[in-house]
Design an enzyme around this catalytic site. Structure first.
Site, PDB file in Angstrom:
ATOM      1  N   GLY A 177      87.060 103.561 130.094  1.00 41.98           N
ATOM      2  CA  GLY A 177      86.306 102.568 129.355  1.00 41.98           C
ATOM      3  C   GLY A 177      86.973 101.213 129.274  1.00 41.98           C
ATOM      4  N   LYS A 195      88.780 101.082 122.277  1.00 39.54           N
ATOM      5  CA  LYS A 195      88.574 101.654 123.599  1.00 39.54           C
ATOM      6  C   LYS A 195      87.230 102.358 123.628  1.00 39.54           C
ATOM      7  CE  LYS A 195      90.508 104.886 126.921  1.00 39.54           C
ATOM      8  NZ  LYS A 195      91.609 105.828 127.216  1.00 39.54           N
ATOM      9  N   ASP A 300      98.441 112.764 132.551  1.00 34.07           N
ATOM     10  CA  ASP A 300      98.218 111.662 133.494  1.00 34.07           C
ATOM     11  C   ASP A 300      99.268 110.556 133.347  1.00 34.07           C
ATOM     12  OD1 ASP A 300      96.892 110.436 135.597  1.00 34.07           O
ATOM     13  OD2 ASP A 300      95.558 109.317 134.284  1.00 34.07           O
TER      14      ASP A 300
END
Length: 773
Positions: A177, A195, A300
């Site tokens: 986003g 966000k 990640d």
């Protein structure tokens, strides 16, 4: 420009939806010319990890190991070290601070998503791009599946979200986003980051955002971005309620941008300094360890997901965070950083730590092909000079990014311990100053071996220490305090080998530590066959407990082979230990001894030097290095090493005595290795400064004077200076002979037998020069 963090944009965050992988390019990195501004969803990293406990289904597969991290040394350990502001560098290296960035300067003037990064959130097809002469449209429907898309910011300047957050503008966009800067009017107008979603019709992205909201409410760590709130706000066009995560503003630069800046300043593709990169790793690992302790996985990590402000790092973009036992939600990752087993076994502590290793690799050398040829491997030392220079760092990265999850580090704390050891070694080599510290897996060097150095005569080899002496002097692995027999083992420390075996006869049979203690006792008794049998039993227990690659098995196997005078086989075992524990001193010391045993003097010198330069408490390494130099005829190098043994060491006198013997003994017939007048004067001065007992001083004095006498009688020897004196005697034959006579008569009075006394008196009479009295 090489394919690295400093080159092309990241391949992007992808996701896997169990059970079959569905890859989605979700994220790209900011333009290299932009600065990092916020705790956003941009990222770039790599790492290593440990397996999570239990058996998973679907994409998670099954794994062995423990959660949040089980050490082969101390059992269950939770990696929850907390970073402190200003801790960056672990007290070993100074990392340049990054100034805080004024948030008002970070807002994008023209927030757009470039065409090459526009993909359908449902099917992954290219959307919103110029085609057949038609201009690109950032909004519309996918031609392939009909899913609506929009790549425009949903929030406009001065728009009020949640009744308290006034938007100033867009800061960046990421995999999940847009990122907006806002002011919280309910809390002192503090700067915050909102966000949202790139495409509100993307169910996967919405699910990830919901996960982020749920997990992050529990997260509170100084190295992880703080989540303040989660609010809903209607979309201006559709009226659909959109969720926004409210998080702290982190002003600074991401690690990727710091690397780009370093390139610009150096005007060449030069990676960040290795010490600085390792310092970053040592800040990242406690944050991941904290998450693991909370039952969460980051998933990640990459350089753009870590921001430095002043002297502190923060992990940002927690959109991929998931629970360890989550086998259903989409798994987000980035090619080039993610562990190879994600698609089949899912995420784990091991895969999380894998990303740390990959991140360090990308930042520390020009890693060409890290998303292609070396997507799940590393180039070797022949291709990377840094690896050839710092072998311990290479072994650290190899273990961290091993293709087999069971071969990686078991927990973030264990990984940080080894990385700290690697940094100490690198800093010691770079600065010339030792960086010793207590090991977390080995005890200290309790006995020094090889200190009674024998200087060989011309044409002879340097004698090695006895194998039993070496084995007794090598550090001992610390006992796992969670072992069922830990209490019993503590009572056997001072017992001799036979007593220790008897004391452990009734100890729990399932204890690996008991088996290993018996192995050590059998080695000390010279019962190598029984030691091997007990070691096999210990290995069986390790495999049964879920640790098929327990480094302690290799360590004791190496000790058995070393004690049995099979240094070549021992060397192979110690290499395996070094691979597992690249930051430890003990494996390198053992490798040095075994290399010396097979005549590999270059390899032995390299390992001895690594040990001695890093930690001066391992005096065995100094004497070993001196032996290796002597074996190669480098007398001056041997003396230089012995001079480094500090005066506070219990073996300082041994080192000085060895230096005196080297100075007064020609190691070979070559002209370069023969003693000189300066050698004799140096040896004399050293001896006069030592506080020795009468017999030892006299014997050593006799050796120095004998060397002076032989030197004076050498036909090719130059004439000594008139003022030169050795142990108070003029350096001329008559005076030296008087000195030798005095030494022999003193030794005769101290002799323990009549035979020795007579022999010494005869030598005194024969060396005495003729006189008239």
């Amino acid at each position: 420009m090489p394919t690295s963090v400093l080159a092309n944009p990241s391949p992007g965050t992808q996701s896997i939806m169990p059970p079959s992988p569905r890859l989605q390019p979700q994220e790209s990195l900011p333009d290299p010319g932009t600065d990092s501004v916020v705790a956003a969803s941009r990222s770039e990293g790599h790492g290593t990890g440990t397996r999570s406990e239990g058996t998973g289904s679907g994409s998670q597969g099954s794994g062995t190991g423990s959660f949040p991290g089980t050490s082969r040394r101390t059992g269950s350990r939770t990696s929850s070290r907390r970073s402190r502001r200003g801790r960056l560098g672990a007290g070993l290296i100074d990392v340049p601070p990054v100034p805080y960035r004024d948030p008002a300067t970070a807002v994008l003037a023209n927030p757009v998503v470039s065409e090459e990064k526009r993909f359908c959130g449902n099917c992954g097809a290219k959307v919103g791009r110029a085609k057949d002469g038609k201009p690109a449209n950032p909004e519309g429907k996918c031609d392939n599946c009909g899913t609506p898309f929009s790549f425009l910011p949903k929030l406009q300047p001065h728009e009020l979200v949640g009744g308290q957050y006034e938007v100033l503008g867009a800061l960046a966009y990421g995999g999940l986003g847009w990122i907006y800067l806002a002011q919280d009017h309910n809390v002192s107008d503090r700067w915050v980051v909102l966000k949202g979603l790139i495409d509100t019709g993307d169910a996967t992205a919405m699910a990830a955002a919901a996960n982020e909201m749920r997990f992050l409410a529990e997260v509170e760590h100084p190295n992880i971005v703080k989540i303040h709130n989660f609010v809903q706000h209607p979309d201006a066009q559709t009226g659909t309620s959109v969720g926004y995560i409210v998080m702290e503003y982190v002003g600074g630069q991401s690690l990727r941008q710091l690397a780009l800046q370093h390139h610009r300043e150096s005007k060449r593709p030069e990676p960040l300094p290795i010490g600085q990169v390792i310092a970053y790793g040592l800040e990242i690992l406690p944050a991941l360890g904290y998450l693991h302790g909370q039952g969460l996985l980051y998933c990640d990590l990459k350089p753009d997901n870590v921001i430095q402000t002043h002297e502190q790092l923060k992990l940002i973009d927690l959109g991929a965070v998931r629970r360890v036992d989550d086998y259903e939600s989409p798994l987000f990752f980035t090619t080039g950083y993610s562990a190879p087993e994600l698609a089949t076994q899912g995420a784990s502590i091991s895969s999380d730590l894998y990303t740390v290793g990959r991140t360090l690799a990308v930042l520390s050398f020009e890693f060409q092909g890290y998303t292609t040829k070396f997507k799940s491997s590393l180039p070797g030392p022949d291709a990377v000079p840094l690896f050839a220079l710092f072998g311990s760092y290479y072994r650290f990265l190899k273990r961290a990014t091993h293709v087999d999850p069971d071969r990686r580090f078991l927990a973030a704390e264990d990984m940080a311990d080894q990385l700290t050891g690697v940094l100490r070694e690198i800093m010691a080599l770079g600065t010339g100053k030792p960086r010793q510290a207590a090991s977390t897996v080995f005890g200290p060097e309790s006995r020094t071996f090889g200190v009674h150095l024998v200087v060989p005569e011309a044409g002879t080899t340097v004698p090695l220490p006895e194998p039993a002496e070496v084995v007794a002097g090598l550090p001992i692995p610390q006992v796992d305090t969670d072992d069922p027999a830990a209490g019993v083992l503590a009572t056997t420390t001072a017992l001799d080998p036979r007593e220790a075996i008897e004391a452990l006869a009734g100890a729990p049979r399932e204890s690996i530590e008991v088996r290993l203690r018996i192995v050590r006792a059998r080695i000390e008794l010279g019962e190598f066959a029984e030691a091997q049998r007990q070691l096999q039993a210990a290995q069986y227990l390790a495999i049964r407990n879920g640790f098929p690659h327990d480094w302690r098995i290799d360590w004791y196997r190496g000790l058995i082979e070393l004690a049995g005078a099979r240094p070549r086989v021992a060397h192979v075992a110690f290499e395996a230990v070094y691979d597992d524990l690249p930051g430890e001193i003990a494996p390198k010391l053992a490798l040095a001894v075994s290399a010396e045993g097979v005549g590999d003097y270059f390899g032995a010198a390299r390992y001895y030097e690594l040990v001695w330069r890093t930690d001066r408490t391992y005096v065995s390494a100094a004497f070993g290095l001196a032996r290796v130099y002597l074996a190669q005829g480098a007398r001056a190098g041997a003396v230089e090493v012995l001079e480094m043994v500090p005066a506070t060491s219990t073996h300082y006198i041994d080192a000085q005595v060895a230096a005196i013997k080297i100075k007064t003994q020609s190691g070979a017939a070559s002209e370069q290795s023969r003693i000189s007048e300066q050698d004799l004067l140096d040896a004399s001065g050293r001896l006069e400064r030592l506080n020795l007992d009468v017999e030892r001083r006299t014997r050593l004095s006799a050796e120095v004077l004998e060397a002076a006498y032989d030197w004076l009688r050498t036909p090719s020897a130059p004439s000594p200076a008139e003022t030169s004196k050795v142990l108070g005697y003029a350096l001329e034959e008559r005076d030296v002979r008087f000195g030798l006579e005095r030494c022999y008569r003193t030794l005769a009075r101290l002799a323990g037998s009549t035979e020795d006394r007579v022999a010494l008196v005869d030598r005194a009479n024969s060396i005495r020069p003729r006189t008239f009295t």
